[in-house]
Design a protein around this motif. Structure first.
Motif, mmCIF file in Angstrom:
data_model
loop_
_atom_site.group_PDB
_atom_site.id
_atom_site.type_symbol
_atom_site.label_atom_id
_atom_site.label_comp_id
_atom_site.label_asym_id
_atom_site.label_seq_id
_atom_site.Cartn_x
_atom_site.Cartn_y
_atom_site.Cartn_z
ATOM 1 N N THR A 1 54.783 33.085 25.404
ATOM 2 C CA THR A 1 55.954 32.200 25.486
ATOM 3 C C THR A 1 56.935 32.648 26.562
ATOM 4 N N GLY A 2 56.636 33.776 27.196
ATOM 5 C CA GLY A 2 57.536 34.273 28.235
ATOM 6 C C GLY A 2 58.738 35.001 27.668
ATOM 7 N N SER B 1 42.740 35.870 31.498
ATOM 8 C CA SER B 1 43.089 34.977 30.385
ATOM 9 C C SER B 1 43.819 33.754 30.941
ATOM 10 N N GLY B 2 43.664 32.635 30.252
ATOM 11 C CA GLY B 2 44.140 31.349 30.765
ATOM 12 C C GLY B 2 45.653 31.203 30.715
ATOM 13 N N PRO B 3 46.142 30.011 31.083
ATOM 14 C CA PRO B 3 47.585 29.769 31.056
ATOM 15 C C PRO B 3 48.119 29.753 29.621
ATOM 16 N N ARG B 4 49.382 30.043 29.472
ATOM 17 C CA ARG B 4 50.068 30.048 28.166
ATOM 18 C C ARG B 4 49.361 30.954 27.159
ATOM 19 N N THR B 5 48.745 32.004 27.684
ATOM 20 C CA THR B 5 48.008 32.937 26.823
ATOM 21 C C THR B 5 48.614 34.330 26.944
ATOM 22 N N GLY B 6 48.805 34.955 25.820
ATOM 23 C CA GLY B 6 49.311 36.322 25.811
ATOM 24 C C GLY B 6 48.251 37.261 25.272
ATOM 25 N N VAL B 7 48.223 38.462 25.825
ATOM 26 C CA VAL B 7 47.237 39.469 25.406
ATOM 27 C C VAL B 7 47.978 40.762 25.108
#
Ligand SMILES: Cc1cc2nc3c(=O)[nH]c(=O)nc-3n(C[C@H](O)[C@H](O)[C@H](O)COP(=O)(O)OP(=O)(O)OC[C@H]3O[C@@H](n4cnc5c(N)ncnc54)[C@H](O)[C@@H]3O)c2cc1C
Length: 295
Positions: free
Chosen positions: A286-287, A176-182
Protein backbone atom coordinates in the motif's frame (compact mmCIF):
# COMPACT_ATOMS: atom_id res chain seq x y z
CA UNK A 1 40.75 -32.89 12.41
CA UNK A 2 40.13 -33.28 8.70
CA UNK A 3 41.08 -36.51 6.97
CA UNK A 4 43.07 -36.02 3.75
CA UNK A 5 41.16 -35.29 0.55
CA UNK A 6 41.90 -34.20 -3.02
CA UNK A 7 40.53 -30.92 -4.33
CA UNK A 8 39.44 -30.75 -7.98
CA UNK A 9 38.74 -27.51 -9.82
CA UNK A 10 36.55 -28.03 -12.89
CA UNK A 11 36.12 -25.19 -15.39
CA UNK A 12 32.46 -25.87 -16.17
CA UNK A 13 29.37 -27.28 -14.48
CA UNK A 14 29.37 -30.12 -17.02
CA UNK A 15 32.95 -31.02 -16.07
CA UNK A 16 32.05 -30.85 -12.36
CA UNK A 17 29.13 -33.19 -12.99
CA UNK A 18 31.36 -35.63 -14.89
CA UNK A 19 33.74 -35.66 -11.90
CA UNK A 20 30.85 -36.43 -9.53
CA UNK A 21 29.80 -39.32 -11.77
CA UNK A 22 33.37 -40.58 -12.03
CA UNK A 23 34.10 -40.60 -8.27
CA UNK A 24 30.56 -41.53 -7.22
CA UNK A 25 29.85 -41.38 -3.48
CA UNK A 26 33.54 -40.60 -2.81
CA UNK A 27 33.03 -37.07 -4.13
CA UNK A 28 30.88 -34.08 -3.29
CA UNK A 29 30.52 -30.46 -4.31
CA UNK A 30 32.54 -27.90 -2.39
CA UNK A 31 31.45 -24.24 -2.52
CA UNK A 32 32.09 -22.00 0.51
CA UNK A 33 32.68 -25.01 2.74
CA UNK A 34 30.93 -23.44 5.74
CA UNK A 35 28.69 -26.50 6.21
CA UNK A 36 30.68 -29.18 4.44
CA UNK A 37 33.95 -28.71 6.29
CA UNK A 38 32.17 -28.76 9.66
CA UNK A 39 30.51 -32.04 8.70
CA UNK A 40 33.88 -33.46 7.68
CA UNK A 41 35.71 -32.12 10.74
CA UNK A 42 33.07 -33.69 12.97
CA UNK A 43 33.61 -36.93 11.01
CA UNK A 44 29.93 -37.16 10.19
CA UNK A 45 30.97 -37.79 6.59
CA UNK A 46 34.17 -38.09 4.62
CA UNK A 47 34.70 -37.39 0.93
CA UNK A 48 38.13 -38.23 -0.51
CA UNK A 49 37.33 -35.93 -3.48
CA UNK A 50 35.95 -32.41 -3.24
CA UNK A 51 34.78 -30.73 -6.43
CA UNK A 52 35.40 -27.01 -5.95
CA UNK A 53 32.90 -25.17 -8.15
CA UNK A 54 33.90 -21.64 -7.17
CA UNK A 55 36.34 -21.24 -10.08
CA UNK A 56 33.70 -21.99 -12.71
CA UNK A 57 33.40 -18.81 -14.80
CA UNK A 58 30.08 -16.98 -14.50
CA UNK A 59 28.70 -19.18 -11.71
CA UNK A 60 28.59 -16.30 -9.21
CA UNK A 61 27.02 -13.77 -11.60
CA UNK A 62 23.91 -11.82 -10.62
CA UNK A 63 21.98 -10.40 -13.58
CA UNK A 64 18.53 -9.05 -14.38
CA UNK A 65 16.56 -10.30 -17.39
CA UNK A 66 14.33 -7.36 -18.39
CA UNK A 67 12.23 -9.42 -20.82
CA UNK A 68 11.29 -12.06 -18.27
CA UNK A 69 11.50 -9.58 -15.41
CA UNK A 70 13.57 -12.03 -13.42
CA UNK A 71 16.67 -11.81 -11.32
CA UNK A 72 19.14 -14.56 -12.21
CA UNK A 73 21.45 -15.49 -9.35
CA UNK A 74 24.46 -17.75 -9.88
CA UNK A 75 24.72 -20.49 -7.28
CA UNK A 76 28.18 -19.52 -6.03
CA UNK A 77 27.10 -15.95 -5.28
CA UNK A 78 27.90 -15.50 -1.61
CA UNK A 79 25.46 -14.14 0.94
CA UNK A 80 27.61 -11.01 1.11
CA UNK A 81 27.38 -10.55 -2.69
CA UNK A 82 23.59 -10.75 -2.52
CA UNK A 83 23.35 -8.41 0.44
CA UNK A 84 25.42 -5.79 -1.41
CA UNK A 85 24.28 -6.30 -5.00
CA UNK A 86 22.62 -3.14 -6.42
CA UNK A 87 20.44 -5.40 -8.62
CA UNK A 88 19.17 -7.45 -5.68
CA UNK A 89 18.60 -4.30 -3.64
CA UNK A 90 16.65 -2.74 -6.50
CA UNK A 91 14.53 -5.70 -7.64
CA UNK A 92 14.28 -7.87 -4.52
CA UNK A 93 14.89 -5.67 -1.49
CA UNK A 94 13.38 -8.32 0.81
CA UNK A 95 16.06 -10.79 -0.32
CA UNK A 96 18.85 -8.22 0.13
CA UNK A 97 17.60 -7.51 3.67
CA UNK A 98 17.34 -11.23 4.46
CA UNK A 99 20.87 -11.87 3.22
CA UNK A 100 22.24 -9.09 5.41
CA UNK A 101 20.93 -10.95 8.47
CA UNK A 102 22.24 -14.43 7.60
CA UNK A 103 24.72 -15.74 10.18
CA UNK A 104 27.65 -13.38 10.73
CA UNK A 105 29.88 -11.52 8.33
CA UNK A 106 32.50 -14.30 8.24
CA UNK A 107 29.93 -16.91 7.19
CA UNK A 108 28.33 -14.48 4.73
CA UNK A 109 31.71 -13.76 3.14
CA UNK A 110 32.28 -17.46 2.37
CA UNK A 111 28.89 -19.19 2.30
CA UNK A 112 27.03 -19.34 -1.00
CA UNK A 113 23.34 -19.26 -1.80
CA UNK A 114 23.69 -22.59 -3.64
CA UNK A 115 25.36 -24.26 -0.66
CA UNK A 116 22.65 -22.96 1.61
CA UNK A 117 19.85 -24.39 -0.57
CA UNK A 118 21.57 -27.72 -1.32
CA UNK A 119 22.43 -28.37 2.33
CA UNK A 120 18.71 -27.89 3.10
CA UNK A 121 19.26 -27.32 6.81
CA UNK A 122 15.77 -26.27 8.01
CA UNK A 123 17.14 -23.52 10.25
CA UNK A 124 18.11 -21.31 7.35
CA UNK A 125 16.60 -18.25 5.73
CA UNK A 126 16.72 -18.03 1.91
CA UNK A 127 14.59 -21.07 0.98
CA UNK A 128 11.56 -19.74 2.85
CA UNK A 129 11.51 -16.41 1.02
CA UNK A 130 12.49 -17.95 -2.33
CA UNK A 131 9.54 -20.36 -2.05
CA UNK A 132 7.16 -17.43 -1.53
CA UNK A 133 8.73 -15.66 -4.51
CA UNK A 134 8.12 -18.70 -6.78
CA UNK A 135 11.83 -18.99 -7.58
CA UNK A 136 13.03 -21.69 -9.96
CA UNK A 137 16.36 -23.52 -9.73
CA UNK A 138 18.49 -24.74 -12.62
CA UNK A 139 20.36 -28.00 -12.12
CA UNK A 140 23.10 -28.95 -14.55
CA UNK A 141 24.68 -32.32 -15.22
CA UNK A 142 26.88 -33.73 -17.98
CA UNK A 143 23.69 -34.80 -19.76
CA UNK A 144 21.94 -31.40 -19.72
CA UNK A 145 19.97 -29.04 -17.53
CA UNK A 146 16.60 -29.13 -15.83
CA UNK A 147 14.58 -26.57 -13.97
CA UNK A 148 12.75 -27.22 -10.72
CA UNK A 149 10.52 -25.00 -8.59
CA UNK A 150 12.03 -23.93 -5.30
CA UNK A 151 8.83 -25.20 -3.69
CA UNK A 152 9.63 -28.78 -4.81
CA UNK A 153 13.41 -28.73 -4.38
CA UNK A 154 13.66 -29.38 -0.64
CA UNK A 155 11.88 -32.64 0.11
CA UNK A 156 12.61 -33.10 3.82
CA UNK A 157 15.13 -32.63 6.58
CA UNK A 158 18.40 -31.92 4.73
CA UNK A 159 17.03 -33.70 1.67
CA UNK A 160 16.56 -32.33 -1.83
CA UNK A 161 15.53 -33.44 -5.29
CA UNK A 162 19.09 -32.96 -6.57
CA UNK A 163 20.71 -36.03 -8.11
CA UNK A 164 24.28 -36.81 -7.07
CA UNK A 165 25.74 -35.75 -10.43
CA UNK A 166 23.82 -32.46 -10.61
CA UNK A 167 25.20 -29.01 -9.84
CA UNK A 168 22.81 -26.28 -8.81
CA UNK A 169 23.92 -23.60 -11.24
CA UNK A 170 21.46 -20.73 -10.85
CA UNK A 171 18.17 -19.45 -9.49
CA UNK A 172 15.60 -17.39 -11.39
CA UNK A 173 13.52 -15.16 -9.15
CA UNK A 174 10.56 -13.38 -10.76
CA UNK A 175 10.02 -9.78 -9.88
CA UNK A 176 6.83 -9.44 -7.84
CA UNK A 177 4.00 -7.68 -9.65
CA UNK A 178 2.44 -4.26 -9.11
CA UNK A 179 0.64 -3.48 -5.83
CA UNK A 180 2.45 -6.42 -4.26
CA UNK A 181 4.40 -6.39 -1.04
CA UNK A 182 6.97 -8.96 0.03
CA UNK A 183 8.30 -9.37 3.55
CA UNK A 184 10.31 -11.88 5.54
CA UNK A 185 10.35 -11.98 9.32
CA UNK A 186 12.26 -14.35 11.52
CA UNK A 187 12.89 -15.01 15.18
CA UNK A 188 16.31 -16.17 16.24
CA UNK A 189 17.16 -17.70 19.63
CA UNK A 190 20.38 -19.40 18.61
CA UNK A 191 22.87 -18.97 15.77
CA UNK A 192 20.27 -19.77 13.12
CA UNK A 193 16.58 -18.89 12.72
CA UNK A 194 14.12 -20.59 15.07
CA UNK A 195 10.96 -19.54 13.20
CA UNK A 196 10.40 -17.57 10.03
CA UNK A 197 7.55 -16.55 7.74
CA UNK A 198 7.67 -15.02 4.26
CA UNK A 199 4.56 -13.20 3.05
CA UNK A 200 3.66 -11.91 -0.39
CA UNK A 201 0.38 -10.00 -0.73
CA UNK A 202 -1.24 -8.22 -3.65
CA UNK A 203 -3.78 -5.51 -2.89
CA UNK A 204 -6.41 -3.89 -5.12
CA UNK A 205 -8.43 -0.96 -3.75
CA UNK A 206 -7.77 -1.93 -0.14
CA UNK A 207 -8.61 -5.62 -0.60
CA UNK A 208 -6.11 -8.47 -0.61
CA UNK A 209 -6.46 -10.22 -3.97
CA UNK A 210 -3.58 -12.67 -3.68
CA UNK A 211 -1.37 -14.03 -0.92
CA UNK A 212 1.48 -16.47 -0.57
CA UNK A 213 2.51 -17.42 2.94
CA UNK A 214 5.47 -19.70 3.65
CA UNK A 215 6.74 -20.82 7.04
CA UNK A 216 10.33 -21.90 7.54
CA UNK A 217 12.62 -23.29 10.26
CA UNK A 218 9.80 -24.72 12.41
CA UNK A 219 9.40 -27.92 10.38
CA UNK A 220 11.57 -30.13 8.20
CA UNK A 221 11.26 -27.88 5.15
CA UNK A 222 9.69 -24.59 4.05
CA UNK A 223 5.93 -25.00 3.74
CA UNK A 224 3.22 -23.07 1.91
CA UNK A 225 0.25 -22.42 4.19
CA UNK A 226 -2.86 -22.67 1.99
CA UNK A 227 -5.43 -22.05 4.76
CA UNK A 228 -3.81 -18.77 5.78
CA UNK A 229 -3.46 -17.76 2.12
CA UNK A 230 -7.12 -18.56 1.34
CA UNK A 231 -8.29 -16.65 4.40
CA UNK A 232 -6.40 -13.52 3.34
CA UNK A 233 -7.82 -13.42 -0.20
CA UNK A 234 -10.80 -11.08 -0.27
CA UNK A 235 -10.06 -9.59 3.15
CA UNK A 236 -9.42 -5.93 3.85
CA UNK A 237 -5.73 -5.14 3.93
CA UNK A 238 -5.35 -4.37 7.61
CA UNK A 239 -3.97 -5.67 10.90
CA UNK A 240 -7.15 -7.56 11.84
CA UNK A 241 -6.83 -9.69 8.70
CA UNK A 242 -3.18 -10.28 9.52
CA UNK A 243 -4.13 -11.57 12.99
CA UNK A 244 -6.78 -13.90 11.53
CA UNK A 245 -4.21 -15.32 9.12
CA UNK A 246 -1.62 -15.57 11.89
CA UNK A 247 -4.03 -17.68 13.96
CA UNK A 248 -4.40 -20.03 10.98
CA UNK A 249 -0.62 -20.17 10.58
CA UNK A 250 -0.35 -21.43 14.15
CA UNK A 251 -2.96 -24.09 13.49
CA UNK A 252 -1.85 -25.38 10.09
CA UNK A 253 1.95 -25.19 10.25
CA UNK A 254 3.72 -28.55 10.62
CA UNK A 255 6.39 -28.50 13.28
CA UNK A 256 9.16 -30.85 14.33
CA UNK A 257 10.32 -31.21 17.90
CA UNK A 258 13.92 -30.77 18.95
CA UNK A 259 16.00 -30.42 22.09
CA UNK A 260 15.55 -26.65 22.26
CA UNK A 261 11.93 -25.64 21.60
CA UNK A 262 8.61 -27.41 22.04
CA UNK A 263 6.29 -27.72 19.06
CA UNK A 264 3.70 -25.52 20.80
CA UNK A 265 6.31 -22.80 21.24
CA UNK A 266 7.32 -23.04 17.58
CA UNK A 267 3.67 -22.66 16.55
CA UNK A 268 3.37 -19.57 18.69
CA UNK A 269 6.56 -18.12 17.20
CA UNK A 270 5.30 -18.85 13.68
CA UNK A 271 2.08 -16.99 14.51
CA UNK A 272 4.01 -13.96 15.75
CA UNK A 273 6.50 -13.71 12.88
CA UNK A 274 3.65 -14.53 10.47
CA UNK A 275 1.64 -11.57 11.72
CA UNK A 276 4.67 -9.29 11.40
CA UNK A 277 5.46 -10.50 7.87
CA UNK A 278 1.88 -10.05 6.65
CA UNK A 279 1.61 -6.55 8.12
CA UNK A 280 4.98 -5.58 6.62
CA UNK A 281 3.91 -6.94 3.21
CA UNK A 282 0.60 -5.03 3.40
CA UNK A 283 2.42 -1.83 4.32
CA UNK A 284 4.77 -2.28 1.40
CA UNK A 285 1.98 -3.07 -1.07
CA UNK A 286 0.00 0.00 0.00
CA UNK A 287 3.05 2.25 0.09
CA UNK A 288 2.54 2.86 3.82
CA UNK A 289 6.23 2.08 4.30
CA UNK A 290 7.24 4.66 1.69
CA UNK A 291 8.13 2.05 -0.97
CA UNK A 292 7.18 2.15 -4.65
CA UNK A 293 4.42 -0.50 -4.71
CA UNK A 294 1.48 1.70 -3.67
CA UNK A 295 -1.93 0.02 -4.25
C1 LIG B 1 27.82 -20.16 12.43
C2 LIG B 1 26.83 -20.29 11.30
C3 LIG B 1 25.66 -19.55 11.34
C4 LIG B 1 24.73 -19.65 10.31
N1 LIG B 1 23.59 -18.90 10.36
C5 LIG B 1 22.72 -18.95 9.32
C6 LIG B 1 21.56 -18.13 9.30
O1 LIG B 1 21.30 -17.34 10.20
N2 LIG B 1 20.72 -18.25 8.24
C7 LIG B 1 20.99 -19.08 7.19
O2 LIG B 1 20.23 -19.13 6.23
N3 LIG B 1 22.09 -19.87 7.18
C8 LIG B 1 22.95 -19.81 8.21
N4 LIG B 1 24.07 -20.58 8.18
C9 LIG B 1 24.26 -21.48 7.04
C10 LIG B 1 25.06 -20.80 5.91
O3 LIG B 1 24.21 -19.95 5.21
C11 LIG B 1 25.54 -21.89 5.04
O4 LIG B 1 26.56 -22.48 5.83
C12 LIG B 1 26.12 -21.49 3.69
O5 LIG B 1 25.28 -20.73 2.89
C13 LIG B 1 26.43 -22.77 2.93
O6 LIG B 1 27.07 -22.44 1.73
P1 LIG B 1 28.51 -23.00 1.38
O7 LIG B 1 28.85 -22.42 0.08
O8 LIG B 1 29.47 -22.76 2.49
O9 LIG B 1 28.17 -24.55 1.27
P2 LIG B 1 29.16 -25.78 1.41
O10 LIG B 1 29.48 -26.01 2.84
O11 LIG B 1 30.30 -25.67 0.47
O12 LIG B 1 28.18 -26.93 0.88
C14 LIG B 1 27.03 -27.31 1.59
C15 LIG B 1 26.40 -28.53 0.91
O13 LIG B 1 25.82 -28.18 -0.34
C16 LIG B 1 26.46 -28.87 -1.42
N5 LIG B 1 26.59 -27.86 -2.48
C17 LIG B 1 27.11 -26.62 -2.33
N6 LIG B 1 26.93 -25.90 -3.45
C18 LIG B 1 26.32 -26.72 -4.33
C19 LIG B 1 25.87 -26.54 -5.68
N7 LIG B 1 25.97 -25.38 -6.33
N8 LIG B 1 25.30 -27.59 -6.30
C20 LIG B 1 25.16 -28.78 -5.65
N9 LIG B 1 25.53 -28.99 -4.38
C21 LIG B 1 26.11 -27.97 -3.72
C22 LIG B 1 27.76 -29.40 -0.86
O14 LIG B 1 28.14 -30.59 -1.49
C23 LIG B 1 27.39 -29.63 0.60
O15 LIG B 1 26.71 -30.86 0.73
C24 LIG B 1 25.00 -20.50 9.21
C25 LIG B 1 26.19 -21.24 9.16
C26 LIG B 1 27.10 -21.14 10.19
C27 LIG B 1 28.38 -21.93 10.10
Amino acid sequence: MLEPFSMHQPRSAGEASAMLSHFGEDATVYAGGTELLVVMKERLAHFPHLIDIKRIPGLADITYDPERRELIIGSTARHRDLERSPLVRQWLPALAALEASVANVRVRAAGTIGGNLCFAEPHSDPATLLTALDARLTLTSASGTREIAMASFITGLMETNRRHDEILTSLAVPESGPRTGVAYERFKLHERPTAAVAALVTIESGTITDARIVAGSVGARPQRLPDAEAMLRGQSANESSAWLAADLIRMEVETTSDAFESEAYKRQLARTVGYRAIVAAIRQATGADGSRHAA
